[in-house]
Design a protein around this motif. Structure first.
Motif, short mmCIF file in Angstrom:
data_model
loop_
_atom_site.label_atom_id
_atom_site.label_comp_id
_atom_site.label_asym_id
_atom_site.label_seq_id
_atom_site.Cartn_x
_atom_site.Cartn_y
_atom_site.Cartn_z
N SER A 44 1.04 -1.30 0.14
CA SER A 44 -0.22 -0.36 -0.08
C SER A 44 1.11 1.44 0.04
O SER A 44 2.29 1.21 0.74
CB SER A 44 -0.92 0.60 1.12
OG SER A 44 0.28 0.17 1.85
N SER A 45 0.68 2.67 -0.42
CA SER A 45 1.08 3.24 -0.44
C SER A 45 0.11 4.59 0.17
O SER A 45 -0.96 4.70 0.17
CB SER A 45 1.77 4.65 -1.99
OG SER A 45 0.41 4.25 -2.46
N LEU A 46 0.40 5.72 0.34
CA LEU A 46 -0.18 7.10 0.57
C LEU A 46 0.74 8.13 0.03
O LEU A 46 1.90 8.31 0.22
CB LEU A 46 -0.41 7.33 2.52
CG LEU A 46 -0.85 8.87 2.88
CD1 LEU A 46 -2.64 8.94 1.87
CD2 LEU A 46 -1.00 8.39 4.16
N HIS A 47 0.52 9.26 -1.54
CA HIS A 47 0.56 9.84 -1.94
C HIS A 47 2.15 9.29 -2.03
O HIS A 47 3.33 10.28 -2.17
CB HIS A 47 0.56 11.62 -0.41
CG HIS A 47 -0.29 11.94 0.02
ND1 HIS A 47 -1.57 12.16 -0.18
CD2 HIS A 47 -0.18 12.33 1.60
CE1 HIS A 47 -2.55 12.22 0.18
NE2 HIS A 47 -1.46 12.62 1.45
N SER A 61 1.49 14.68 -6.32
CA SER A 61 1.81 16.26 -7.07
C SER A 61 0.00 16.90 -6.94
O SER A 61 -0.87 16.00 -6.72
CB SER A 61 2.46 16.42 -8.23
OG SER A 61 1.94 15.13 -8.84
N LYS A 62 0.33 17.33 -6.86
CA LYS A 62 -1.59 17.84 -7.05
C LYS A 62 -1.02 19.38 -8.19
O LYS A 62 -0.01 20.02 -8.45
CB LYS A 62 -1.38 18.99 -6.27
CG LYS A 62 -0.77 19.67 -5.77
CD LYS A 62 -0.93 20.45 -3.74
CE LYS A 62 -0.22 20.97 -3.29
NZ LYS A 62 -0.58 21.55 -1.79
N ALA A 63 -1.68 19.81 -9.04
CA ALA A 63 -2.34 20.83 -10.70
C ALA A 63 -1.72 22.25 -9.07
O ALA A 63 -2.43 22.65 -8.80
CB ALA A 63 -3.67 20.65 -11.02
N LEU A 64 -0.77 23.12 -10.44
CA LEU A 64 -0.27 23.85 -9.96
C LEU A 64 -1.73 24.96 -10.70
O LEU A 64 -2.72 24.49 -11.84
CB LEU A 64 0.47 24.62 -10.53
CG LEU A 64 1.97 24.27 -10.65
CD1 LEU A 64 3.19 24.59 -11.48
CD2 LEU A 64 2.57 24.80 -9.18
N SER A 65 -2.72 26.33 -9.81
CA SER A 65 -3.02 26.96 -10.17
C SER A 65 -3.37 27.40 -11.38
O SER A 65 -3.35 27.88 -12.28
CB SER A 65 -3.57 27.73 -9.19
OG SER A 65 -2.46 28.60 -8.50
N GLU A 66 -1.53 28.15 -12.31
CA GLU A 66 -0.90 28.12 -13.36
C GLU A 66 0.78 27.52 -13.47
O GLU A 66 1.31 27.83 -12.94
CB GLU A 66 -0.70 29.36 -13.27
CG GLU A 66 -0.41 30.59 -14.28
CD GLU A 66 -1.28 30.85 -14.97
OE1 GLU A 66 -1.12 31.22 -15.99
OE2 GLU A 66 -2.30 30.81 -14.38
N PRO A 67 0.24 26.87 -14.40
CA PRO A 67 1.42 26.34 -14.73
C PRO A 67 2.18 26.72 -15.49
O PRO A 67 2.10 27.80 -16.35
CB PRO A 67 0.58 25.00 -16.61
CG PRO A 67 -0.79 25.23 -16.56
CD PRO A 67 -1.34 26.27 -15.39
N HIS A 68 3.84 25.81 -15.22
CA HIS A 68 4.86 27.26 -15.31
C HIS A 68 5.54 26.93 -16.53
O HIS A 68 5.53 25.78 -16.81
CB HIS A 68 6.02 26.70 -14.33
CG HIS A 68 6.90 27.97 -14.63
ND1 HIS A 68 8.44 27.82 -14.68
CD2 HIS A 68 7.12 29.83 -14.92
CE1 HIS A 68 8.75 28.34 -14.86
NE2 HIS A 68 8.79 29.89 -15.08
N PHE A 416 4.65 18.44 -6.00
CA PHE A 416 5.11 17.39 -5.41
C PHE A 416 4.26 17.50 -3.82
O PHE A 416 4.27 18.95 -3.31
CB PHE A 416 6.71 16.69 -5.20
CG PHE A 416 6.87 16.66 -6.02
CD1 PHE A 416 6.22 15.52 -6.44
CD2 PHE A 416 7.91 17.46 -6.20
CE1 PHE A 416 7.01 14.96 -7.67
CE2 PHE A 416 8.76 17.17 -7.51
CZ PHE A 416 8.22 15.89 -8.11
N THR A 417 3.59 16.99 -2.86
CA THR A 417 2.97 17.14 -1.71
C THR A 417 4.50 16.62 -0.52
O THR A 417 5.72 16.21 -0.94
CB THR A 417 2.64 15.74 -1.89
OG1 THR A 417 2.90 14.81 -1.89
CG2 THR A 417 0.87 15.93 -2.76
N GLY A 418 4.00 17.61 0.72
CA GLY A 418 5.18 17.45 1.01
C GLY A 418 5.81 15.57 1.83
O GLY A 418 6.85 16.15 3.04
#
Length: 606
Positions: A44-47, A61-68, A416-418
């Protein structure tokens, strides 16, 4: 961002009785164990991302509000096709592209500082609108395939190395009108790469069998003729019978077509119309969107402006169900990838119109619900939006080629998530080890960290408590019972970086680290310890009167040295390796019957 490569390992001072290594987690969670080998699954895994780049673990990871946005080239005439891979062997991804209005096939070499060095592979690749990066000749470096629309050819450029890179051009097919797509794939299951191609103006899909030799001998075989304007193709096993099938988008026919192969070196093909009345279908790609174990199809319908999913319902021929992912003006190209690292396939698609741009659609895990994340709009006609890890940080970005604006860009889509954790399957050593150690290969950038804990027991149903955290590989003698499970914890204080884990290894010995008599299998270790400060001398122990092939791979997975030795079974035999540059490597010894052993090593003379 410049990155530091950190290879963590411990010395191996004697022939080990056993070692198990995990280098792939891409089949995902759901296997608690016990298992005798770590394959491509885990408990199993988490994040944790395990599908974005198969063979690597990173944080999700999570979506950037404004892609770079990042610029690759401000002017490349009619920028159309693109592919990403490490072509010059520096462990940093490069970009290869061709243009619909250009005769140049070019490569952009990443300089490691965020910039790009453009080199021309060929100035006579007339409108190379299909490209692929693959090691065609099996020499350990990446070659380039392309098909030319105006020139009507399929070309192979063999990588000869050098700085600048040198190329040997091979004409695979001189008469392929309107060459639109090309792909390297092992079509006949003989462990070398063949070539699959689509001729849009020749109304033809064909493949070329790699018969080996120097130069390679190619045998041409038709899959289908009379298919009206095939644009994009892919080799994939659609029905799960172990034989390679082929799919294509037929733009003028408004159809998606599949051919079911019979296998072998000269297969027969059974044609199926997956779906008709897909107005202007321009691309099609197979992947398991709903995670039910079989490949579905994602297609772009240019003329009707839809991004489509065709769900695989099984059977032979496969039963397909058409669903709309989204309505998207002039949708001309779509590819899949795990953009957010959550273990399912998302979709990146682009528009051939001047204003709709490109976006990615986040999958809810079943392919039933999608969240659209715009990347860029009003950017001209975009021919390609390819998900790929352009910056080498472990997450997927998007390469964008703009045909009308003559530009190539890439976009960072997520951060990335923390923190995240992964739990391995429980391993059954089938022994009660007296000596044991853990070892792993990880890349750590500034701001990222990784720790490992383990637990061990003689009862897989009661594994007990977890150990303290280990930040470096270590000997764990006295703490290892028959069953073993590891936990990886990844942490990042910087949203743009993540630990990148490529291998985890458990080593053990049932009788202690010395005193071996006759060991039932191949074992290999460096004489004098690890890291190596001088000449690398390998000590080999294997089954007698069998050939042992010893191979050394660099940190990019390229084969840099190999030798074959017949072992007489008289104990550990020595093999001296010619000088290799300082760096990190993995050594593999494999015997005739399939027995193998491997370990990581550092050569450091300074």
């Amino acid at each position: 961002m410049k990155r530091a490569i950190v290879l963590l390992l411990i010395p191996m001072l004697a022939c080990l009785a056993a070692q198990v290594i995990q280098t792939n987690w891409s089949l995902g969670p759901g296997l608690p164990g016990p298992v005798l080998e770590w394959d491509s699954m885990f408990d199993s895994s988490l994040h944790i991302a395990w599908l974005s780049r198969p063979g690597l673990l990173t944080l999700s990871s999570k979506a950037l509000s404004e892609p770079h946005m990042n610029l690759v080239d401000p002017f490349f005439n009619g920028a159309y096709s693109a592919d990403v891979g490490d072509v010059n062997g520096d462990c940093i991804p490069d970009i290869v592209a061709g243009g619909a209005l250009s005769d140049d096939l070019c490569i952009w070499l990443a300089d490691g500082q965020g910039g790009w060095i453009r080199e021309t592979i060929s100035s006579t690749a007339e409108n190379a609108i299909g490209t692929d990066i693959a090691d065609i000749d099996g020499d350990g470096d990446q070659d380039i395939l392309c098909c030319t629309y105006a020139g009507g050819r399929i070309l192979l450029f063999l990588n000869c190395g050098g700085n600048p890179l040198q190329w040997n051009e091979v004409v695979i097919e001189p008469d392929f009108p309107g060459g639109h797509d090309v792909e390297a794939w092992d079509m006949d299951g003989d462990c070398d790469l063949d070539i699959l191609g689509a001729s849009a103006e020749g109304d033809r899909v064909a493949w070329w069998r790699n018969d080996g030799g120097s130069p390679i001998q190619w045998v041409e075989q038709d899959i289908a003729t009379g298919i009206d304007y095939p644009c994009r193709i892919q080799a994939v096993d659609l029905d799960g019978d172990g034989c390679i099938d082929v799919i294509a988008s037929a733009w003028e026919d408004n159809e998606i077509v599949a051919w079911y192969g019979s296998g072998g070196s000269s297969p027969s093909w059974q044609e199926q119309t997956v779906y008709s009345d897909v107005d202007g279908v321009h691309s099609v790609r197979a992947c398991d969107v709903d995670l039910d174990g079989d490949p579905d199809l994602v297609a772009s319908a240019l003329d009707e402006g839809t991004l489509l999913l065709f769900r695989n319902g099984g059977g032979y021929p496969v039963n397909w169900t058409r669903e709309v992912i989204d309505y998207f003006t002039a949708c001309g190209y779509a590819r899949t990838g795990d953009i957010d690292g959550d273990g399912d396939y998302d979709v990146v698609a682009c528009s051939f119109s001047s204003s709709a741009g490109t976006a990615w659609w986040e999958n809810d895990g079943s392919g039933s619900s999608w969240i659209k994340h715009p990347i860029v709009s009003a950017f001209g006609s975009i021919s390609c939006s390819l998900p790929a890890d352009v910056d080498g940080n472990g997450s997927l970005d998007a390469v964008i080629t703009c045909r009308t604006e003559n530009r190539i860009h890439w976009y960072e889509l997520t951060e990335f998530t923390g923190a995240g954790q992964l739990y391995s399957s429980i391993l059954d050593t089938e022994e009660n080890p007296q000596w044991a150690s853990m070892d792993w290969d990880v890349i750590l950038q500034t701001g990222a960290a990784m720790t490992v804990r383990f637990r061990s027991s003689d009862d897989p149903g009661n594994m007990g408590s977890w150990s303290d955290e280990y930040s470096e590989p270590s000997e764990i003698s006295g703490a290892l019972d028959r069953y073993f499970q590891y936990q990886v914890e990844m942490i990042s204080a910087v949203p743009s970086v993540s630990p990148i884990l490529s291998a985890f290894q458990l080593n053990w010995d049932a009788t202690g680290i010395s005193g071996h008599e006759e060991l039932p299998g191949p074992f290999i270790f460096p004489h004098g310890g690890n890291p190596v400060g001088g000449t690398l001398v390998l000590e080999l122990h294997g089954l007698p009167e069998r050939n042992a092939k010893i191979m050394i791979f660099d940190c990019c997975g390229r084969l840099v040295w190999s030798a074959v030795r017949e072992l007489d079974g008289s104990g550990c035999e020595s093999l001296e390796v010619p000088d290799l540059p300082d760096g990190t490597y993995r050594v593999l010894m494999q015997q005739d019957q399939g027995e193998s052993a491997s370990f990581p090593i550092v050569i450091l003379r300074r």
